[in-house]
Design a protein around this motif. Structure first.
Motif, PDB file in Angstrom:
ATOM      1  N   GLY A   1       0.825  -1.205   0.000  1.00  0.00           N
ATOM      2  CA  GLY A   1       0.000   0.000   0.000  1.00  0.00           C
ATOM      3  C   GLY A   1       0.856   1.250   0.000  1.00  0.00           C
ATOM      4  O   GLY A   1       1.960   1.253  -0.519  1.00  0.00           O
ATOM      5  N   TRP A   2       0.363   2.305   0.623  1.00  0.00           N
ATOM      6  CA  TRP A   2       1.152   3.524   0.748  1.00  0.00           C
ATOM      7  C   TRP A   2       0.743   4.294   1.998  1.00  0.00           C
ATOM      8  O   TRP A   2      -0.373   4.176   2.482  1.00  0.00           O
ATOM      9  CB  TRP A   2       1.039   4.401  -0.499  1.00  0.00           C
ATOM     10  N   TRP A   3       1.706   5.053   2.521  1.00  0.00           N
ATOM     11  CA  TRP A   3       1.526   5.827   3.746  1.00  0.00           C
ATOM     12  C   TRP A   3       1.582   7.313   3.427  1.00  0.00           C
ATOM     13  O   TRP A   3       2.196   7.721   2.453  1.00  0.00           O
ATOM     14  CB  TRP A   3       2.633   5.523   4.749  1.00  0.00           C
ATOM     15  N   TYR A   4       0.936   8.102   4.258  1.00  0.00           N
ATOM     16  CA  TYR A   4       1.138   9.544   4.187  1.00  0.00           C
ATOM     17  C   TYR A   4       1.116  10.111   5.606  1.00  0.00           C
ATOM     18  O   TYR A   4       0.545   9.516   6.530  1.00  0.00           O
ATOM     19  CB  TYR A   4       0.072  10.237   3.330  1.00  0.00           C
ATOM     20  N   THR A   5       1.752  11.249   5.772  1.00  0.00           N
ATOM     21  CA  THR A   5       1.655  11.978   7.032  1.00  0.00           C
ATOM     22  C   THR A   5       1.716  13.464   6.739  1.00  0.00           C
ATOM     23  O   THR A   5       2.387  13.914   5.808  1.00  0.00           O
ATOM     24  CB  THR A   5       2.768  11.581   8.020  1.00  0.00           C
TER      25      THR A   5
ATOM     26  N   LEU B   1       3.888   0.766  10.940  1.00  0.00           N
ATOM     27  CA  LEU B   1       4.503   2.073  10.805  1.00  0.00           C
ATOM     28  C   LEU B   1       6.024   1.990  10.971  1.00  0.00           C
ATOM     29  O   LEU B   1       6.774   2.631  10.224  1.00  0.00           O
ATOM     30  CB  LEU B   1       3.907   3.025  11.842  1.00  0.00           C
ATOM     31  N   ALA B   2       6.469   1.182  11.935  1.00  0.00           N
ATOM     32  CA  ALA B   2       7.905   1.051  12.194  1.00  0.00           C
ATOM     33  C   ALA B   2       8.655   0.454  11.009  1.00  0.00           C
ATOM     34  O   ALA B   2       9.868   0.650  10.877  1.00  0.00           O
ATOM     35  CB  ALA B   2       8.130   0.203  13.440  1.00  0.00           C
ATOM     36  N   ALA B   3       7.948  -0.275  10.145  1.00  0.00           N
ATOM     37  CA  ALA B   3       8.586  -0.903   8.983  1.00  0.00           C
ATOM     38  C   ALA B   3       8.799   0.081   7.832  1.00  0.00           C
ATOM     39  O   ALA B   3       9.472  -0.252   6.862  1.00  0.00           O
ATOM     40  CB  ALA B   3       7.751  -2.085   8.505  1.00  0.00           C
TER      41      ALA B   3
END
Length: 300
Positions: free
Chosen positions: A152-156, A188-190
């Motif tokens: 997937g993908w993350w954003y902040t 998140l840590a990955a």
């Protein structure tokens, strides 16, 4: 531009300016896109409750009658008088209202439109897990950060009030084991860049899951009604088009009602939807590091 056209630029006062985006997409390297060359200048990180409240106040000041803590029980066509009869409920009981035209702004549920026989079609199954953090004391970077990963993908992004919002967009079947803060923290840590940005931050709320699928309503308008915002069409969070879609369809929907021209409105909605699909396909094509991934093999 839409807020300017509506005379509502003042609602952006006190929100956080965003100078650009950082993205690790198609590469491990973090690339920066600033908004210096953008015709609309910088972006904004919104405090959504405050932003929404300001728009509601503007609507009330323009003559809208606002009913709080009220929901729709059902609607029916008033064949005798024309228009609609709407039954509303609140803690004070139920009451009926008559209206000539219905606008469905109920979000992805499209509650009123579906009662008329319209159907919502989902283009892809996606879920977003969202959490809010108290940002570290030295966290002043207001740029949005996006990082693609195998599933997937993350954003902040930094939010007003020294908060940092974090989201993970993936497939429902992949997200199933992520129901606790511990599960979310392990995922998140990955990450590489998002985890680094969260160093020193403290989880305040979440994670909570929300539908992040692309979807569209068919038809988007009919005799005496039309749908706007996510009820009409909902976008992948990657597009950053949610607020634009709500404002644009709301404004165009109002014009269609005044002009009695639902055909033109339907055409404008279809144009936005087609442009979104082209943009989304092009952006997703830029990430090809995980060809065997369920997420990156999914329609898009």
């Amino acid at each position: 531009r839409i807020l300017g056209e509506l005379g509502l630029l003042r609602v952006l006062d006190d929100h956080l300016r965003c100078p650009g985006n950082l993205a690790a997409w198609g590469s491990d390297e973090l690339r920066y896109t600033d908004f210096v060359r953008n015709l609309d200048s910088h972006g904004w990180q919104l405090d959504r409750p405050r932003f929404d409240a300001a728009l509601l106040a503007a609507a009330a000041a323009s003559g809208a009658h606002v009913l709080r803590d009220t929901w729709v029980l059902y609607v029916r066509r008033d064949s005798a008088a024309g228009g609609w009869e709407v039954t509303l409920a609140s803690d004070a009981g139920t009451r009926r209202h008559r209206c000539d035209f219905l606008v469905d702004a109920s979000g992805r549920r499209a509650q009123l439109a579906r009662a008329t026989g319209a159907r919502t079609f989902r283009d892809d199954p996606q879920v977003a897990w969202i959490a809010a953090f108290a940002s570290a004391a030295d966290d002043h970077d207001a740029r949005t950060l996006v990082e693609a990963v195998a599933d997937g993908w993350w954003y902040t992004s930094l939010a007003p009030g020294r908060r940092r919002v974090v989201g993970f967009i993936t497939l429902p079947r992949i997200a199933a084991p992520m129901r606790t803060p511990v599960d979310f923290a392990k995922r998140l840590a990955a990450t590489t860049h998002v985890a680094a940005r969260l160093r020193g931050a403290r989880l305040n709320a979440g994670p909570r899951a929300t539908d992040a699928s692309s979807s569209h309503l068919a038809p988007v308008a009919g005799v005496g009604w039309l749908a706007v915002g996510d009820a009409a069409m909902a976008f992948d969070p990657l597009s950053s088009l949610g607020v634009f879609n709500a404002l644009y369809t709301g404004m165009q929907g109002a014009r269609a009602i005044l002009a009695s021209d639902p055909v033109a409105y339907t055409s404008r909605v279809a144009t936005v939807q087609e442009a979104y699909r082209r943009q989304r396909s092009a952006v997703r094509a830029g990430e090809c590091r995980w060809p065997g991934s369920l997420f990156w093999q999914s329609p898009g």
